[in-house]
Design a protein around this motif. Structure first.
Motif, PDB file in Angstrom:
ATOM      1  N   MET A 187      35.818  35.111  37.510  1.00 34.20           N
ATOM      2  CA  MET A 187      36.462  36.171  37.245  1.00 34.20           C
ATOM      3  C   MET A 187      37.873  36.315  38.012  1.00 34.20           C
ATOM      4  O   MET A 187      37.394  35.929  39.331  1.00 34.20           O
ATOM      5  CB  MET A 187      35.716  37.375  37.055  1.00 34.20           C
ATOM      6  N   ASN A 188      38.788  36.807  37.632  1.00 34.18           N
ATOM      7  CA  ASN A 188      39.858  37.385  38.505  1.00 34.18           C
ATOM      8  C   ASN A 188      40.066  38.902  38.536  1.00 34.18           C
ATOM      9  O   ASN A 188      39.930  39.700  37.877  1.00 34.18           O
ATOM     10  CB  ASN A 188      41.287  36.718  37.918  1.00 34.18           C
ATOM     11  N   TRP A 189      41.047  39.159  39.582  1.00 34.98           N
ATOM     12  CA  TRP A 189      41.304  40.577  40.001  1.00 34.98           C
ATOM     13  C   TRP A 189      42.700  40.808  39.208  1.00 34.98           C
ATOM     14  O   TRP A 189      43.690  39.889  39.486  1.00 34.98           O
ATOM     15  CB  TRP A 189      41.329  40.808  41.321  1.00 34.98           C
ATOM     16  N   TYR A 212      38.414  43.798  37.613  1.00 36.04           N
ATOM     17  CA  TYR A 212      37.940  42.648  37.832  1.00 36.04           C
ATOM     18  C   TYR A 212      37.103  42.140  36.479  1.00 36.04           C
ATOM     19  O   TYR A 212      36.228  43.007  36.092  1.00 36.04           O
ATOM     20  CB  TYR A 212      36.674  42.803  39.098  1.00 36.04           C
ATOM     21  N   GLY A 213      37.683  41.063  35.903  1.00 35.29           N
ATOM     22  CA  GLY A 213      37.090  40.867  34.640  1.00 35.29           C
ATOM     23  C   GLY A 213      37.509  41.785  33.669  1.00 35.29           C
ATOM     24  O   GLY A 213      36.667  41.926  32.597  1.00 35.29           O
TER      25      GLY A 213
END
Length: 165
Positions: A1-3, A64-65
Motif C-alpha cells: 500500500m502507498n501513502w 494509506y491505501g
C-alpha cells in the motif's frame, strides 16, 4: 500500500476525525487517563483553522491505501519560518512510512509558502513524534514564541531547495 498526502480543508469529516483522534491521544497521555468527549470538544473548539489555510498556512491529510490515517498543519510565523502543528499518524498506520510522507508534504508546502526553516514544539512524553522528527533531520533548538504547559521541547530544520528535475 502507498501513502498519498494532499491539502484538505480543516473541517472535512476525515480531517475532523483525525484531529479528534490527535486530541484524544495527546490529552489522554497528558492526563494519564482516557480523555472525555467534552475535553476533546473543548480542545477542538480552541483550535481554529484561521492560520492553516493559504496564504498563512496549510492543512494536509494523508491516506494509506485510500483510508485517511494522518494529518498535519503548517502555519507561517514570519517571512522565512513556518511552524508544524497537529502532526498525527494513527497508531494502526505507524511504522508504514506515513510520518515521513506527511513531513515531506508539509516541508514542500512550507517551501511553496516561502519558508526556509521549519520549527515545532512538542511534549517529552510524545516519544513517537520526537523520534519521527529526529529521523527526518529536525534538531533540538531553544524555545521560541510563548511557552505553554504543553511545550517542553522545541525542534527546527533548515529547508533545502527542492531538487530540480
Amino acid at each position: 500500500m502507498n501513502w498519498s498526502v494532499r491539502p484538505e480543508s480543516f473541517g472535512t469529516p476525515d480531517a475532523t476525525r483525525l484531529r479528534r483522534a490527535y486530541y484524544d491521544e495527546v490529552a489522554s497521555r497528558y492526563w494519564g487517563r482516557p480523555a472525555t468527549a467534552a475535553e476533546i470538544d473543548e480542545g477542538l473548539a480552541g483550535d481554529p483553522p484561521d492560520h492553516l489555510v493559504r496564504p498563512t498556512g496549510e492543512f494536509v491529510v494523508g491516506r494509506y491505501g485510500g483510508e485517511a490515517a494522518s494529518c498535519g498543519g503548517l502555519r507561517v510565523l514570519d517571512a522565512g519560518t513556518a511552524e508544524l502543528t497537529r502532526v498525527y499518524v494513527s497508531p494502526a498506520a505507524r511504522g508504514t512510512g506515513g510520518g515521513g510522507a506527511l513531513l515531506a508534504a508539509l516541508e514542500e508546502a512550507a517551501r511553496r509558502l516561502g519558508a526556509r526553516r521549519l520549527v515545532l514544539d512538542t511534549r517529552l512524553d510524545l516519544v513517537e513524534a520526537r523520534g519521527l522528527y529526529a529521523k527526518h533531520g529536525f534538531q533540538e533548538i531553544p524555545a521560541y514564541g510563548e511557552k505553554g504547559p504543553y511545550s517542553e521541547i522545541w525542534y527546527g530544520k533548515e529547508l533545502t531547495a527542492p531538487a530540480r528535475t
